[in-house]
Design an enzyme around this catalytic site. Sequence first.
Site, PDB file in Angstrom:
ATOM      1  N   TRP A   1       0.833  -1.214   0.000  1.00 40.80           N
ATOM      2  CA  TRP A   1       0.000   0.000   0.000  1.00 40.80           C
ATOM      3  C   TRP A   1       0.858   1.250   0.000  1.00 40.80           C
ATOM      4  CZ3 TRP A   1      -4.188  -1.378  -1.976  1.00 40.80           C
ATOM      5  CH2 TRP A   1      -4.806  -2.585  -1.625  1.00 40.80           C
TER       6      TRP A   1
ATOM      7  N   ASP B   1      -1.891   6.484   6.338  1.00 47.92           N
ATOM      8  CA  ASP B   1      -2.931   5.568   5.877  1.00 47.92           C
ATOM      9  C   ASP B   1      -3.203   4.622   7.040  1.00 47.92           C
ATOM     10  OD1 ASP B   1      -4.408   3.495   4.808  1.00 47.92           O
ATOM     11  OD2 ASP B   1      -3.031   3.070   3.145  1.00 47.92           O
TER      12      ASP B   1
ATOM     13  N   LYS C   1     -12.064  -2.229   6.686  1.00 47.11           N
ATOM     14  CA  LYS C   1     -11.297  -3.095   7.581  1.00 47.11           C
ATOM     15  C   LYS C   1     -11.823  -3.013   9.023  1.00 47.11           C
ATOM     16  CE  LYS C   1      -8.526  -3.556   3.973  1.00 47.11           C
ATOM     17  NZ  LYS C   1      -7.765  -2.576   3.227  1.00 47.11           N
TER      18      LYS C   1
END
Length: 357
Positions: A99, A166, A190
């Site tokens: 990511w 993030d 999530k």
Amino acid sequence: MKKYNFNAGPSMLPHEVVEQTAAAVLDYNGMGLSLMELSHRSSEFKPILDEARALMKELLDVPRGYEVLFLGGGASMHFCMVPFNLLGCKAAYLNTGTWSTKAIKEARLFGNVVEVASSADRDFSYIPKAFDIPADADYLHVTSNNTIYGTQLRRDLDSPVPLVADMSSDILSRPVDVSKYSCIYGGAQKNLAQSGLSFVIVRESALGKVSRTIPSILDYRVHIANGSMFNTPPTLPVYTALCNLRWVKAQGGVAAMERRAAERAAIVYDEIDRNPLFRGTAADEDRSFMNIDFVMSPGYEDLEQRFVEYAAERGVVAIKGHRTVGGFRASCYNAMPLEGAKALAACMRDFENEINR
Ligand SMILES: *Cc1c(COP(=O)(O)O)cnc(C)c1O
């Protein structure tokens, strides 16, 4: 049979949150209408959005001068929105996995990106500790929890420049010192709600400093000015987020979430370390509380698929690892009860006994 859902995302939510969402889909508050059928500008939806934003601020102790936004799109949209809004000349990025790598790729479209350190040399199995942060960078971007590689930066770094993080896969799993950040963002799927929604906590004074023209839909200031209603927000996921935020608060807030996460993780990691059939893939000191990665020990590799099936037969589902790491990944977000971690550890023990029989 009770099932424990270890999916990495979209992932498990507290059962009552799923029930409350289901009820709202059928009939919101006894109105005889589905929440899905109500205008985002209606007198019913407005309080949902307002309470969700207020609860994010309350639970994470967000200081004055910050705004909370709930927008469509996912974390990946913010890989582009963050540099669009915050990168003047230079930004620093810490590369700790897939990511972060994707975030870096997008940021390079907007200016000079300094990769301060990377753990790519050892398959992203650790978090680099010593690195220089350029003092003239507009921000340092970190991925607080590496969902795929199972490593986590469980503290708020001291940095000469503001942080951007993030936090897709560990938001609301621990207290955060928001004052160290210009921006915290993530996808909801999530640890907050279902997919289709993203969250942003942004310091207003960090905005408006870049000279480029920003399309309205990608401009954080436009979203702030419109109270997260510049366009139609994903109304049902915002409602699920609200139900989940209420749940987190009722459970004792993010400090309680952190204690439980530590307990769950200890149970699973202890079994990984004890059981000769398995080994963890992340460096001990960087092991994630949220995504627990492990593989079969050398010599036992061919038992991998058998263990996935063995666990599923016992209600421990979705532990197959991400395709880039292989093996297993047990994602233990806020909603995972302690019994889930115990059930997984028991599966590993029983499997060992069966193999050795
Ligand atoms: C899942 C994930 C993403 C991607 O999220 P999308 O909402 O699919 O864009 C980005 N960063 C992290 C840390 C993630 O876990």
